[in-house]
Design a protein around this motif. Structure first.
Motif, PDB file in Angstrom:
ATOM      1  N   ASP A  10       0.842  -1.210   0.000  1.00 57.18           N
ATOM      2  CA  ASP A  10       0.000   0.000   0.000  1.00 57.18           C
ATOM      3  C   ASP A  10       0.870   1.251   0.000  1.00 57.18           C
ATOM      4  N   PRO A  11       1.528   1.534  -1.103  1.00 61.24           N
ATOM      5  CA  PRO A  11       1.520   0.841  -2.402  1.00 61.24           C
ATOM      6  C   PRO A  11       2.729  -0.074  -2.535  1.00 61.24           C
ATOM      7  N   ILE A  12       2.682  -0.924  -3.547  1.00 56.61           N
ATOM      8  CA  ILE A  12       3.865  -1.690  -3.909  1.00 56.61           C
ATOM      9  C   ILE A  12       4.860  -0.708  -4.513  1.00 56.61           C
ATOM     10  N   HIS A  13       6.162  -0.940  -4.295  1.00 59.02           N
ATOM     11  CA  HIS A  13       7.140   0.013  -4.802  1.00 59.02           C
ATOM     12  C   HIS A  13       8.412  -0.710  -5.250  1.00 59.02           C
ATOM     13  N   TYR A  14       9.306   0.068  -5.807  1.00 61.11           N
ATOM     14  CA  TYR A  14      10.557  -0.445  -6.360  1.00 61.11           C
ATOM     15  C   TYR A  14      11.354  -1.238  -5.328  1.00 61.11           C
ATOM     16  N   GLY A  15      11.341  -0.804  -4.079  1.00 62.45           N
ATOM     17  CA  GLY A  15      12.072  -1.526  -3.040  1.00 62.45           C
ATOM     18  C   GLY A  15      11.587  -2.954  -2.881  1.00 62.45           C
ATOM     19  N   HIS A  16      10.279  -3.163  -2.953  1.00 63.75           N
ATOM     20  CA  HIS A  16       9.740  -4.528  -2.890  1.00 63.75           C
ATOM     21  C   HIS A  16      10.229  -5.338  -4.085  1.00 63.75           C
ATOM     22  N   LEU A  17      10.056  -4.774  -5.266  1.00 62.13           N
ATOM     23  CA  LEU A  17      10.289  -5.516  -6.497  1.00 62.13           C
ATOM     24  C   LEU A  17      11.769  -5.780  -6.765  1.00 62.13           C
ATOM     25  N   ARG A  18      12.600  -4.772  -6.594  1.00 56.78           N
ATOM     26  CA  ARG A  18      14.028  -4.935  -6.868  1.00 56.78           C
ATOM     27  C   ARG A  18      14.643  -5.948  -5.908  1.00 56.78           C
ATOM     28  N   THR A  19      14.291  -5.840  -4.642  1.00 61.64           N
ATOM     29  CA  THR A  19      14.840  -6.762  -3.647  1.00 61.64           C
ATOM     30  C   THR A  19      14.368  -8.189  -3.918  1.00 61.64           C
ATOM     31  N   ALA A  20      13.086  -8.359  -4.209  1.00 58.33           N
ATOM     32  CA  ALA A  20      12.559  -9.698  -4.493  1.00 58.33           C
ATOM     33  C   ALA A  20      13.230 -10.297  -5.727  1.00 58.33           C
ATOM     34  N   LEU A  21      13.474  -9.486  -6.734  1.00 51.77           N
ATOM     35  CA  LEU A  21      14.131  -9.974  -7.941  1.00 51.77           C
ATOM     36  C   LEU A  21      15.588 -10.358  -7.654  1.00 51.77           C
ATOM     37  N   GLU A  22      16.269  -9.569  -6.848  1.00 50.03           N
ATOM     38  CA  GLU A  22      17.651  -9.904  -6.490  1.00 50.03           C
ATOM     39  C   GLU A  22      17.726 -11.204  -5.699  1.00 50.03           C
ATOM     40  N   VAL A  23      16.778 -11.410  -4.775  1.00 51.93           N
ATOM     41  CA  VAL A  23      16.748 -12.665  -4.011  1.00 51.93           C
ATOM     42  C   VAL A  23      16.447 -13.831  -4.947  1.00 51.93           C
ATOM     43  N   GLN A  24      15.510 -13.638  -5.857  1.00 50.41           N
ATOM     44  CA  GLN A  24      15.158 -14.692  -6.814  1.00 50.41           C
ATOM     45  C   GLN A  24      16.385 -15.104  -7.615  1.00 50.41           C
ATOM     46  N   GLN A  25      17.128 -14.129  -8.087  1.00 51.93           N
ATOM     47  CA  GLN A  25      18.306 -14.426  -8.893  1.00 51.93           C
ATOM     48  C   GLN A  25      19.415 -15.059  -8.057  1.00 51.93           C
ATOM     49  N   ALA A  26      19.640 -14.551  -6.862  1.00 52.11           N
ATOM     50  CA  ALA A  26      20.711 -15.063  -6.006  1.00 52.11           C
ATOM     51  C   ALA A  26      20.460 -16.505  -5.570  1.00 52.11           C
ATOM     52  N   LEU A  27      19.204 -16.849  -5.294  1.00 51.02           N
ATOM     53  CA  LEU A  27      18.873 -18.191  -4.808  1.00 51.02           C
ATOM     54  C   LEU A  27      18.387 -19.132  -5.907  1.00 51.02           C
ATOM     55  N   GLY A  28      18.192 -18.589  -7.104  1.00 49.34           N
ATOM     56  CA  GLY A  28      17.686 -19.423  -8.190  1.00 49.34           C
ATOM     57  C   GLY A  28      16.252 -19.868  -7.969  1.00 49.34           C
ATOM     58  N   LEU A  29      15.458 -19.003  -7.353  1.00 49.56           N
ATOM     59  CA  LEU A  29      14.058 -19.353  -7.096  1.00 49.56           C
ATOM     60  C   LEU A  29      13.311 -19.498  -8.421  1.00 49.56           C
ATOM     61  N   ALA A  96       7.044 -28.552  -2.575  1.00 49.61           N
ATOM     62  CA  ALA A  96       8.040 -27.628  -3.133  1.00 49.61           C
ATOM     63  C   ALA A  96       8.617 -26.789  -1.998  1.00 49.61           C
ATOM     64  N   PRO A  97       9.933 -26.649  -1.928  1.00 47.52           N
ATOM     65  CA  PRO A  97      10.521 -25.819  -0.873  1.00 47.52           C
ATOM     66  C   PRO A  97      10.028 -24.379  -0.976  1.00 47.52           C
ATOM     67  N   LEU A  98       9.628 -23.814   0.154  1.00 45.50           N
ATOM     68  CA  LEU A  98       9.132 -22.443   0.216  1.00 45.50           C
ATOM     69  C   LEU A  98      10.125 -21.572   0.978  1.00 45.50           C
ATOM     70  N   CYS A  99      10.372 -20.388   0.455  1.00 44.90           N
ATOM     71  CA  CYS A  99      11.258 -19.412   1.102  1.00 44.90           C
ATOM     72  C   CYS A  99      10.440 -18.171   1.400  1.00 44.90           C
ATOM     73  N   LEU A 100      10.241 -17.891   2.667  1.00 40.65           N
ATOM     74  CA  LEU A 100       9.503 -16.704   3.082  1.00 40.65           C
ATOM     75  C   LEU A 100      10.474 -15.533   3.117  1.00 40.65           C
ATOM     76  N   LEU A 101      10.249 -14.539   2.277  1.00 43.48           N
ATOM     77  CA  LEU A 101      11.125 -13.382   2.174  1.00 43.48           C
ATOM     78  C   LEU A 101      10.654 -12.324   3.157  1.00 43.48           C
ATOM     79  N   LEU A 102      11.548 -11.932   4.060  1.00 46.27           N
ATOM     80  CA  LEU A 102      11.215 -10.942   5.085  1.00 46.27           C
ATOM     81  C   LEU A 102      12.258  -9.839   5.113  1.00 46.27           C
ATOM     82  N   GLY A 103      11.801  -8.614   5.236  1.00 50.53           N
ATOM     83  CA  GLY A 103      12.722  -7.519   5.504  1.00 50.53           C
ATOM     84  C   GLY A 103      13.215  -7.649   6.936  1.00 50.53           C
ATOM     85  N   SER A 104      14.387  -7.077   7.212  1.00 48.86           N
ATOM     86  CA  SER A 104      14.941  -7.189   8.565  1.00 48.86           C
ATOM     87  C   SER A 104      14.013  -6.547   9.594  1.00 48.86           C
ATOM     88  N   ASP A 105      13.230  -5.547   9.198  1.00 44.01           N
ATOM     89  CA  ASP A 105      12.270  -4.934  10.131  1.00 44.01           C
ATOM     90  C   ASP A 105      11.163  -5.919  10.494  1.00 44.01           C
TER      91      ASP A 105
END
Length: 142
Positions: A10-29, A96-105
């Motif tokens: 509320d709203p979705i933003h670049y920080g959500h998307l860029r970080t999720a994409l970087e995690v996806q690429q780093a872990l091969g999700l 299927a293995p699930l990875c819950l993505l959480l911000g440090s906050d």
């Protein structure tokens, strides 16, 4: 492996998307599922309607095939508990293995979530560290 990123978006933003994409690429999700919450238990209710937030998330990821939008939380009533979401995903995705993505906050408050020990039996936690933010050691001697 499937990544799970929930939030009010509320709203979705670049920080959500860029970080999720970087995690996806780093872990091969294989995929990252974005799950807008209906009624978050640890924060005030969103200012926009569920339908508006769902539309924003869909529009934000429309051109990125690794992202999938899942409205399972919005179809349920009551508080949006991660444990319930993970059980629903298990029913849908099997083992299927699930990875819950959480911000440090969000991770900082994890011990106060609904049945956190059971959450840990259903998924891996992937903590996304914001620049300048230390990942808390929340599981010190209790």
């Amino acid at each position: 492996m499937i990544g799970i990123l929930g939030g009010t978006f509320d709203p979705i933003h670049y920080g959500h998307l860029r970080t999720a994409l970087e995690v996806q690429q780093a872990l091969g999700l294989e995929q990252v599922r974005l799950i807008p919450l209906r009624d978050p238990p640890h924060r005030p209710a969103p200012g926009t309607s569920p339908a508006q937030r769902l539309a924003m998330v869909r529009a934000a990821v429309d051109d990125e095939p690794v992202f999938a939008v899942d409205d399972l939380e919005l179809r349920r009533s009551g508080k949006s508990y991660t444990l319930d979401t993970l059980h629903a995903l298990r029913a849908d995705l099997g083992q299927a293995p699930l990875c819950l993505l959480l911000g440090s906050d969000a991770f900082r408050g994890f011990p106060t979530w609904y049945r956190p020990d059971e959450i840990l039996k259903l998924c891996h936690l992937v903590i996304m560290q914001r620049p300048g933010d230390a990942i808390p050691d929340i599981y010190q001697e209790r």
